[in-house]
Design an enzyme around this catalytic site. Structure first.
Site, PDB file in Angstrom:
ATOM      1  N   LYS A   1     -10.650  -3.710  -3.826  1.00 57.50           N
ATOM      2  CA  LYS A   1     -11.539  -2.554  -3.946  1.00 57.50           C
ATOM      3  C   LYS A   1     -10.906  -1.445  -4.755  1.00 57.50           C
ATOM      4  O   LYS A   1     -11.596  -0.627  -5.353  1.00 57.50           O
ATOM      5  CB  LYS A   1     -11.828  -1.993  -2.550  1.00 57.50           C
ATOM      6  CG  LYS A   1     -12.732  -2.847  -1.711  1.00 57.50           C
ATOM      7  CD  LYS A   1     -12.704  -2.331  -0.283  1.00 57.50           C
ATOM      8  CE  LYS A   1     -13.693  -3.063   0.581  1.00 57.50           C
ATOM      9  NZ  LYS A   1     -13.422  -2.827   2.008  1.00 57.50           N
TER      10      LYS A   1
ATOM     11  N   LYS B   1       0.815  -1.218   0.000  1.00 59.27           N
ATOM     12  CA  LYS B   1       0.000   0.000   0.000  1.00 59.27           C
ATOM     13  C   LYS B   1       0.841   1.257   0.000  1.00 59.27           C
ATOM     14  O   LYS B   1       0.442   2.279  -0.558  1.00 59.27           O
ATOM     15  CB  LYS B   1      -0.967   0.013   1.194  1.00 59.27           C
ATOM     16  CG  LYS B   1      -2.090  -1.003   1.066  1.00 59.27           C
ATOM     17  CD  LYS B   1      -3.244  -0.667   1.999  1.00 59.27           C
ATOM     18  CE  LYS B   1      -4.384  -1.650   1.804  1.00 59.27           C
ATOM     19  NZ  LYS B   1      -5.556  -1.348   2.646  1.00 59.27           N
TER      20      LYS B   1
ATOM     21  N   LYS C   1      -4.816 -10.155  -6.305  1.00 57.38           N
ATOM     22  CA  LYS C   1      -6.089 -10.436  -5.639  1.00 57.38           C
ATOM     23  C   LYS C   1      -7.157  -9.430  -6.069  1.00 57.38           C
ATOM     24  O   LYS C   1      -6.823  -8.300  -6.446  1.00 57.38           O
ATOM     25  CB  LYS C   1      -5.921 -10.484  -4.120  1.00 57.38           C
ATOM     26  CG  LYS C   1      -5.726  -9.174  -3.460  1.00 57.38           C
ATOM     27  CD  LYS C   1      -5.823  -9.267  -1.943  1.00 57.38           C
ATOM     28  CE  LYS C   1      -5.715  -7.845  -1.435  1.00 57.38           C
ATOM     29  NZ  LYS C   1      -5.902  -7.639  -0.055  1.00 57.38           N
TER      30      LYS C   1
HETATM   31  P1  AMP Z   1     -11.021  -5.172   3.211  1.00 57.87           P
HETATM   32  O1  AMP Z   1     -11.696  -4.970   1.890  1.00 57.87           O
HETATM   33  O2  AMP Z   1      -9.542  -5.077   3.085  1.00 57.87           O
HETATM   34  O3  AMP Z   1     -11.585  -4.367   4.310  1.00 57.87           O
HETATM   35  O4  AMP Z   1     -11.294  -6.691   3.590  1.00 57.87           O
HETATM   36  C1  AMP Z   1     -12.423  -7.131   4.318  1.00 57.87           C
HETATM   37  C2  AMP Z   1     -12.435  -8.642   4.425  1.00 57.87           C
HETATM   38  O5  AMP Z   1     -12.526  -9.220   3.114  1.00 57.87           O
HETATM   39  C3  AMP Z   1     -11.165  -9.230   5.045  1.00 57.87           C
HETATM   40  O6  AMP Z   1     -11.515 -10.335   5.855  1.00 57.87           O
HETATM   41  C4  AMP Z   1     -10.352  -9.671   3.866  1.00 57.87           C
HETATM   42  O7  AMP Z   1      -9.481 -10.734   4.159  1.00 57.87           O
HETATM   43  C5  AMP Z   1     -11.450 -10.117   2.904  1.00 57.87           C
HETATM   44  N1  AMP Z   1     -10.982  -9.983   1.507  1.00 57.87           N
HETATM   45  C6  AMP Z   1     -10.645  -8.834   0.861  1.00 57.87           C
HETATM   46  N2  AMP Z   1     -10.272  -9.084  -0.411  1.00 57.87           N
HETATM   47  C7  AMP Z   1     -10.376 -10.435  -0.570  1.00 57.87           C
HETATM   48  C8  AMP Z   1     -10.124 -11.321  -1.661  1.00 57.87           C
HETATM   49  N3  AMP Z   1      -9.722 -10.874  -2.845  1.00 57.87           N
HETATM   50  N4  AMP Z   1     -10.342 -12.650  -1.465  1.00 57.87           N
HETATM   51  C9  AMP Z   1     -10.767 -13.131  -0.263  1.00 57.87           C
HETATM   52  N5  AMP Z   1     -11.017 -12.341   0.801  1.00 57.87           N
HETATM   53  C10 AMP Z   1     -10.830 -11.011   0.660  1.00 57.87           C
END
Ligand code: AMP
Ligand code: TRP
Length: 332
Positions: free
Chosen positions: A197, A111, A194
């Site tokens: 967002k 990041k 991966k």
């Molecule tokens: P975040 O969008 O970073 O706040 O992630 C929120 C939750 O979604 C966390 O538990 C992450 O591990 C999960 N997560 C985010 N992106 C992925 C992805 N590409 N595959 C699986 N889990 C994800």
């Protein structure tokens, strides 16, 4: 007693990775555990946010939790910033966290990018706040996607550091729960990245609010190789894009990768993609529709959050007070 804590950042574009890696798994857990699900708005501020969008996104994530099937009566749903104990405990923990531990965090390196000197202190210390989120509830289990594994190991180390410093078993060491057939959903455009967002390509991710047309088009355009689907998992794993799409299918259908593969072994991608679109539209169509219905009533969402804040504070404040007491802070 078992207690679950998890959270999602309100930074827009909730996607299939968030759903399959995290939120969907929470729904199954709410029957067995006491559950606390947070919208981690303080974490969102580690990168620049538009204030109005951050507020809107906080409501959107709340709507996604409820639309996905999390019961706001049974579970505590709230936004992080309204429970000041998180930030207060984070300070106590920061003072026990060696820089060397934070320097290992790969997500910070990604990041922060090349301009490491310009990255904010908050982005760097983010895993300490995450540890505080969990420990301020003495949570025992944390269901997340694969990408959060390193942060959770750090949270365990930090809990251990506090317990050792003050020579008592105050914080339980939280267990990561990383399960399902899609713990790491990859970009539809690049099987080595991966789904995220912040990806600038709309075709890289399926959003939880995408309509049937968008979902179908994105899956049709998803990168694949020209071969039909193989019959063994080992062969599948050599083909990251195919592996990813099959994992998505399996997770959406609630089956293992092995079972999903027997269904499609030897079939062409055009046929598989059609089945994947149909299943995705069925699952996400329902959730997206419910999210839109909920978001049209911000009064209801805010009422859910206010109630969650009250319940969360009732657990977090006594734990913080005890941690302050143990740390030697005077309560005159
Ligand atoms: P975040 O969008 O970073 O706040 O992630 C929120 C939750 O979604 C966390 O538990 C992450 O591990 C999960 N997560 C985010 N992106 C992925 C992805 N590409 N595959 C699986 N889990 C994800
Ligand atoms: N860091 C997590 C993410 O970006 C979100 C998060 C913050 C979290 N605090 C948490 C997840 C505590 C689980 C537990 O995905």
């Amino acid at each position: 007693m078992n207690r679950i804590f998890s959270g999602v950042q309100p930074t827009g574009n909730l996607h299939l990775g968030n759903y399959l890696g995290a939120i969907r798994n929470w729904v199954a857990l709410q029957n067995e555990y006491e559950c606390i699900f947070c919208i981690v708005d303080l974490h969102a501020l580690t990168l620049p946010q538009d204030p109005d969008e951050l507020r809107a996104s906080t409501r959107e994530v709340t709507a996604a939790y409820i639309a996905a099937g999390i019961d706001p009566e049974r579970c505590i749903i709230f936004n992080q910033s309204m429970v000041p104990a998180h930030a207060e405990l984070a300070w106590l923990l920061a003072c026990l966290t060696p820089l060397g531990w934070l320097n290992r965090m790969t997500q910070f390196k990604e990041k922060a990018g090349k301009q490491r000197e310009m990255a904010g202190l908050g982005l760097y210390s983010y895993p300490v706040l995450m540890a505080a989120d969990i420990l301020v509830y003495k949570a025992t289990h944390v269901p997340v996607g694969e990408d959060q594994k390193q942060h959770l190991e750090l949270a365990r180390d930090i809990a251990g550091a506090f317990n050792r410093r003050y020579d008592r078993d105050f914080f339980p060491l939280p267990e990561p729960q990383i399960f399902g057939a899609a713990t790491r959903v990859m970009s539809l455009r690049d099987g080595t990245k991966k789904m995220s967002k912040s990806d600038s390509s709309d075709f890289s991710r399926i959003n939880m609010t995408d309509d049937a047309q968008a979902i179908t088009l994105k899956i049709r355009r998803a990168k694949t190789d020209p071969l039909p689907l193989p019959s063994t998992i080992a062969d599948l794993e050599r083909r990251p894009e195919a592996d990813n799409l099959l994992g998505i299918y399996a997770a959406l259908a609630g089956m293992s990768r092995e079972v999903a593969l027997t269904r499609f072994a030897g079939r062409n991608f055009s046929e598989f993609k059609e089945a994947l679109s149909e299943l995705s539209v069925e699952v996400l169509g329902r959730i997206g529709g419910e999210m839109r219905r909920l978001m049209a009533d911000p009064g209801y969402i805010d009422a859910v959050l206010r109630r969650g804040v009250e319940r969360a504070r009732a657990i977090a404040e006594p734990v913080l007070r005890e941690a302050q007491q143990i740390s030697g802070l005077l309560r005159p």
